[in-house]
Each structure stands twice: as C-alpha cells, then as structure tokens.
Design a protein around this motif. Structure first.
Motif, PDB file in Angstrom:
ATOM      1  N   LYS A   1      69.246 -25.785  -4.535  1.00 28.09           N
ATOM      2  CA  LYS A   1      69.697 -26.622  -3.420  1.00 28.09           C
ATOM      3  C   LYS A   1      68.981 -26.228  -2.125  1.00 28.09           C
ATOM      4  CE  LYS A   1      74.102 -26.070  -4.612  1.00 28.09           C
ATOM      5  NZ  LYS A   1      75.580 -26.127  -4.677  1.00 28.09           N
TER       6      LYS A   1
ATOM      7  N   ASP B   1      71.615 -22.212  -8.889  1.00 30.85           N
ATOM      8  CA  ASP B   1      72.002 -23.500  -8.300  1.00 30.85           C
ATOM      9  C   ASP B   1      71.864 -23.474  -6.780  1.00 30.85           C
ATOM     10  OD1 ASP B   1      72.566 -24.743 -10.718  1.00 30.85           O
ATOM     11  OD2 ASP B   1      74.644 -24.032 -10.742  1.00 30.85           O
TER      12      ASP B   1
ATOM     13  N   ARG C   1      68.107 -29.375 -11.570  1.00 27.67           N
ATOM     14  CA  ARG C   1      67.531 -28.638 -12.711  1.00 27.67           C
ATOM     15  C   ARG C   1      66.506 -29.493 -13.449  1.00 27.67           C
ATOM     16  NH1 ARG C   1      70.911 -24.181 -15.195  1.00 27.67           N
ATOM     17  NH2 ARG C   1      72.310 -23.478 -13.531  1.00 27.67           N
TER      18      ARG C   1
ATOM     19  N   ASN D   1      73.709 -30.309  -9.192  1.00 24.71           N
ATOM     20  CA  ASN D   1      73.094 -29.165  -9.867  1.00 24.71           C
ATOM     21  C   ASN D   1      72.306 -29.611 -11.093  1.00 24.71           C
ATOM     22  OD1 ASN D   1      74.241 -27.435  -8.005  1.00 24.71           O
ATOM     23  ND2 ASN D   1      75.986 -26.905  -9.296  1.00 24.71           N
TER      24      ASN D   1
ATOM     25  N   THR E   1      75.106 -19.244 -10.672  1.00 27.04           N
ATOM     26  CA  THR E   1      75.462 -19.715  -9.330  1.00 27.04           C
ATOM     27  C   THR E   1      74.302 -19.516  -8.365  1.00 27.04           C
ATOM     28  OG1 THR E   1      77.757 -19.085  -9.755  1.00 27.04           O
ATOM     29  CG2 THR E   1      77.145 -19.509  -7.468  1.00 27.04           C
TER      30      THR E   1
END
Length: 653
Positions: free
Chosen positions: A455, A451, A367, A363, A448
């Motif tokens: 992904k 993230d 970022r 994560n 959440t």
C-alpha cells in the motif's frame, strides 16, 4: 471545510473525473521563461465552465487574464520561499493523504456496502443487549471462558427468563444496571458493524445468536422495529434566554404572550417576523432548513418537532438551552434517496468496521498488480531474533542493526531492508498480539508487513498511475501557496495598515451611508379599539410594559410592543410608518393595527469607519489585490503565444 479549502476551491474546484487526454500540448505563455501549457489551461477551463457564475470568467480572454494572474501569484510565492514553510508542507501532506483515500477503495464492494447501509437506514431498531467483556487479543482460554458464560446466559433467555433481569444482573456493560440493557432506538452506522449485523438480522421479539465485537461477546433482544422518521421542515418563533445584563427580560412571559396571540387567530408567520429573535429565520416567517434525527444541537427542539403529526400543527411554548420556542410543522420529508446519500454513506463506511472488507479487497488487488519477492534467507534470520518477550511488550531489537540492512522485500524495483521489518515488529508489540508459536507470529506479522509495504508503494506512485490525481495535487499545491501569499501580502495588510485603511475609507465613505433611522416604540394589535387605547397611553408617555400590563387582561394578549432604534426598511417597522416625531395616528397593515411613538429621527448620514469596518476592510483587500496583480506583471516577464491561444479559442468554441 476550512477557510483554505474554500478559498482554493473558488479558483480550481477539485474533481475526480478523469479529464486528462493523450494529446500534444503547446506552450501557451511563459513567466520568466517558465512555460505553461495549453493542456492545463484547457482542462481547468472545461472543469470550471459550468460552475462559475461570473460570465467574465467564461470569456476565454478574461479567463486567460485570471489564469495568468493566478500563476503570477504562485511564482511570487515561490520567489518568497513560502513553499519551504513547515505549516505549508504539513498541510499539503495532510491534503494528499485525504485525497489518496479515494484511490484505496474497491468500487464494487463499496457499492454493496452503501446499498446495505442505505437499506438498513430505512428502519430504526430498539434493542437490549447483554455484554460479557473479553479483549480482542485475549488468550484462547479466556476467550472460551467468556463464550461459555455468554452461551449459558443465552440458554437461560431462550428458556424464558426475563431478558431485562438477566441484563441488569449479568451484563458487564456498566450502563445495564440502570437501563437493563435497553439501548433505545438506533439505525445503521450507530453501532459497531458486527453488532449492527446481528440487530438487523434478528427478527423482532427474538434473541440473536452470540456475536463477537472488539468489546466482547453479546446477545441481543430486538424489542421493536419502526420506520426511519426521515426529515422535516418547521418554522419557529424564538425568544432568547436573557443575557446577564438583561435582568428585566422575561422570555417566558413574552413567548406565552405570542402563543396566546396565535391561539387568538393571529398568523404565525407575521408574529415570527415581528418578534422572533432568531434573525436567520425571522424574515422568512421563522422557516428553518429541513433536518433529520440527530442533526440539531438541541434534543428538546428536535423531539418537539418530530412529535408534531400534521402539517400546520403548532406546539405549545417550550424551552431549550438557547431560549423559548414555538414550532409550526411545515412539511415532512421521507428519507433521502440513495443517490443523495451516496457520498455521506461512503464516508461513514470508511470510518466503520465495514472498511475491513475494502482493505482485504485492496490487498488482493495490489498483490496481483505488483511484482514482489521475499528473501527467505533474510526472513529466517530476522525471525530468529523475535523472542517470547514480544508477548509482554519487552522485546528489543539487536544493538547492531547494520547486520540487517540487506534487502528483505523487493516490490518492482523498490528494495526494502530487513531493518524496516524489525521496526515494524517493534511497533506491533503495542497491539497485544498473542499468536503462538513464535514462528506463526512472525509469519502473520510478515503478511501484515507485506500488505502495508504494498500500500505504501501504491501510495507513492499515485501521481504516476493516475493523471487526475497528479492534476488535483498540482492545483492544490499552488492554491495552498496562494492562500499563504494572500494572507501575507493582502489580508493581514488590510487588517493592520490602519493609515491605508483610513485613507481608503475617506475616499469611499459616501458609498457607506445610514438610511434614515428612528428611535421608536411600535404597538400592534388585531383590534382597533385596543390600539386606540394604546395610542392614548403613549400620548401620556406610558412605558411599553405598563401599556401591556394594562391592556392584556384576563389572560388575553391584546397588544404587543417593540422598542428600539431601527433603520428604514427594517422588518421591525411597519411598512407604511410615517417618519414624524411623536405619537402617530392609528394605521392598518394587513390584519394588524399599528401606532408608533417616534422619539427621535436620525437623518441619513455617513457611517463611521467602525460602523462599516468589516465591509471597508473587504473592499480595501480587493483594491489592494487589483493593484497587486499590476505590480506583479511589472516584476515578472510574461510572454503570451498569441497564435497558440487563438488555436485554443477556436478549439474550445
């Protein structure tokens, strides 16, 4: 590995080594004007060069023929539209998801976890525990209540109260009433990660600190620590449990007779070859592949094997769910090296709570990798839609979701609308989140969500970011199509084309012959006088069991018998047997005396189609495929750029 993966691997063995090179590529050949380039041919040839056993596949001219044949079949698959089949698309999607997992790892953290897990695997720990249940998403009040209860129990244990009694009386683990909290021996990866950490960080004889897992709060007492038992190699003799139709068979009597012969000094290996009914090991003297704790399907067999201490030590007969066994210890092996276990440990880490460390690292990396921006005005509007109904899983999205299709999040050039976030919130109700107030809940949900979207974007662009990933996917895509095509055009046809199969058998039946066979009873003994008595009894047509009953007296096994129809060269037959009807003279091989009673000699002859059907079907498939490639060359137009191929040959040589 399933059949499709194995089949595809025979053609192009997938590798995660970066083989791509930044160089110009040329057209090597075309199929119906579709170009195939030198870089793909060179890359796959180099990747498989050290893996193929057939030298013809290392010859570049032969390899080009194989490569063109492969691409012809793929073109045929596309022409038939096999790429549109739902099962194909689903399996390709599933394979991509599996392959992509390798790109979601943090190498440094993974290596640290591998080393930690390996170091812990050196030891097996025996621990008892006390559990106080509390849900992961319990309220702060319920969580504190459970913690206080656990804390009070720990204080009592530290003050000297018997841990087993505390476990049986107070633990909320249902099994504690019977086992008093004793979990037996375990090693790394057998328990949830926080529990394992406490087990390996608490000294022997001491009580752990309070730990929290998804089940609740635990305290542990470490009862013992021992070295991992590693792996062992053993040999065995097995007599299978009788089938329903074998009512007269008594496996226990047979195994005990064999054990007595071992005690009388006869060789374990020879007895295994003659009498063991595990045909996968009998010809090797009963030797099995090495194994470790938990690797066999029989706990009885494993326990007995590990109980043997010295090389060549032999167990007494014992029974498993498969039959009766005698085991001989051949060799003990220490636990595998770190390099040998690395791949296995990485797989276990991916399925374990340890993976949360890797997820957190990924994560953070994503970022930093991508540019992303949130529309705060849109986020504020969406947050106001979430009510306290969320905590009871009763929250519903607004009826007019068109009002929330504006962009909430932008990752590079990809725009993600607010409706996607609402869908995400809706699904999260099942997680039972209790975060309050609502503003904190929506902030956590957005974190959440961000993230997950990062992904997703990363996953969608793997082919663009990693050339090796793109190559492997292309190879698997074509290989999977080829499997479906072969199944349709060759394998199913070979199984169902009864006329074609019969004609093929008629043309090749002289290649499938029985050797000479005998219907025989073989009697063996280490004592010449005993085998002569067996010979006399055989001449009187005495049944084999009656011979054993008469000669095996005073609890001593003097003679063994084996009856059946055996092909010349069978391990069940003495090597110097004379193929003559009736009872033979006594003869000796090694330490054994033999006598045989041949009731029937079956001469060499053709096997019927049914007797060799498996092999005939396989040969028929190969024959069909060989002619099929020739037909494909007529169906499609293939043009090879010979000048370019000569350049490739010079470069690869």
């Amino acid at each position: 590995m399933n059949l499709k993966q194995f089949f595809i691997g025979l053609f192009f063995l997938a590798s995660f080594i970066g083989n791509a090179q930044n160089k110009s590529k040329e057209v090597l050949f075309t199929i119906n004007d579709k170009p195939y380039y030198t870089d793909e041919f060179e890359r796959i040839y180099k990747k498989n060069l050290d893996l193929v056993k057939d030298d013809t596949q290392k010859d570049l001219d032969q390899y080009l023929e194989l490569f063109i044949g492969y691409k012809l079949k793929v073109n045929k698959a596309y022409k038939l539209g096999l790429q549109n089949n739902a099962p194909y698309q689903n399996e390709l999607k599933s394979y991509r998801a599996q392959l992509a997992k390798n790109y979601f790892n943090d190498t440094k953290i993974t290596q640290e976890l591998v080393e930690e897990g390996y170091n812990r695997l050196q030891k097996e720990i025996r621990a008892s525990h006390i559990l106080i249940l509390v849900d992961e998403n319990a309220t702060a009040e319920d969580t504190l209540k459970a913690f206080k209860k656990t804390e009070d129990i720990r204080k009592r244990a530290l003050a000297g109260e018997d841990f087993e009694n505390l476990a049986s009386q107070l633990s909320e683990d249902p099994s504690a009433k019977d086992n008093k909290g004793d979990l037996g021996y375990f090693t790394a990866f057998r328990m949830v990660y926080p529990f394992e950490n406490a087990a390996y960080n608490t000294p022997r004889g001491e009580i752990s600190k309070i730990i929290r897992t998804r089940f609740g709060y635990h305290i542990l007492k470490i009862n013992d620590v021992r070295d991992n038992r590693g792996e062992i190699t053993v040999a065995h003799i097995m007599i299978l449990n009788p089938k329903p139709e074998e009512a007269e068979k008594d496996s226990k009597i047979t195994i005990n007779d064999i054990y007595k012969k071992i005690q009388q000094g006869e060789k374990f290996e020879e007895l295994a070859k003659q009498f063991s009914e595990d045909k996968s090991s009998s010809s090797k003297g009963g030797v099995l592949n090495r194994f470790g704790s938990g690797q066999l399907s029989s706990e009885e067999f494993e326990s007995m094997a590990f109980s043997l201490k010295n090389v060549n030590e032999i167990s007494a007969p014992f029974q498993s769910q498969f039959g009766w066994h005698i085991i001989k210890l051949i060799e003990k092996h220490p636990i595998k090296t770190l390099d040998e276990m690395k791949s296995e440990l990485e797989t276990k880490i991916g399925k374990d709570d340890r993976s949360k460390k890797i997820t957190a690292s990924l994560n953070e990396k994503l970022r930093k990798k991508y540019t992303y921006k949130r529309d705060n005005k849109q986020f504020a509007a969406l947050s106001k839609l979430v009510t306290n109904d969320f905590y009871e899983s009763k929250w519903t999205q607004p009826e007019n979701t068109k009002d929330y299709t504006a962009t909430l999040l932008t990752i590079n050039s990809k725009k993600i609308e607010g409706k996607t976030f609402l869908d995400f919130i809706d699904k999260q109700q099942k997680a039972g989140l209790k975060t309050k107030p609502l503003s904190k809940l929506t902030d956590d949900l957005y974190t959440t969500f961000l993230d997950e979207q990062l992904k997703t974007y990363y996953d969608e662009n793997l082919e663009n970011d990693f050339s090796d990933f793109a190559h492997v996917m292309e190879e698997y895509r074509d290989g999977l199509l080829l499997f479906d095509l072969m199944e349709k055009e060759i394998w199913d046809r070979a199984k169902t084309d009864t006329i074609g199969l019969k004609n093929f058998y008629d043309q090749h039946k002289m290649e499938h012959m029985w050797k000479r066979r005998v219907e025989v009873t073989v009697a063996s003994s280490t004592k010449e006088d005993i085998i002569k008595k067996a010979q006399a009894l055989l001449k009187k047509n005495t049944e084999p069991q009656a011979i054993k009953d008469k000669l095996n007296v005073n609890n001593i096994v003097n003679v063994m018998t084996n009856s059946g129809t055996f092909e010349e060269g069978s391990d069940a037959l003495p090597k110097t047997i004379k193929y003559k009807l009736g009872v033979s003279e006594v003869f000796k091989e090694g330490e054994y005396y033999f006598v045989t009673n041949i009731k029937k000699i079956i001469p060499e002859g053709e096997k019927t189609l049914e007797e060799c059907k498996g092999k005939i079907v396989n040969e028929y498939q190969q024959n069909l495929e060989q002619h099929w490639v020739d037909d494909l060359k007529k169906e499609f137009t293939v043009n090879i750029n010979t000048a370019v191929f000569e350049g490739v040959k010079n470069q690869l040589k």
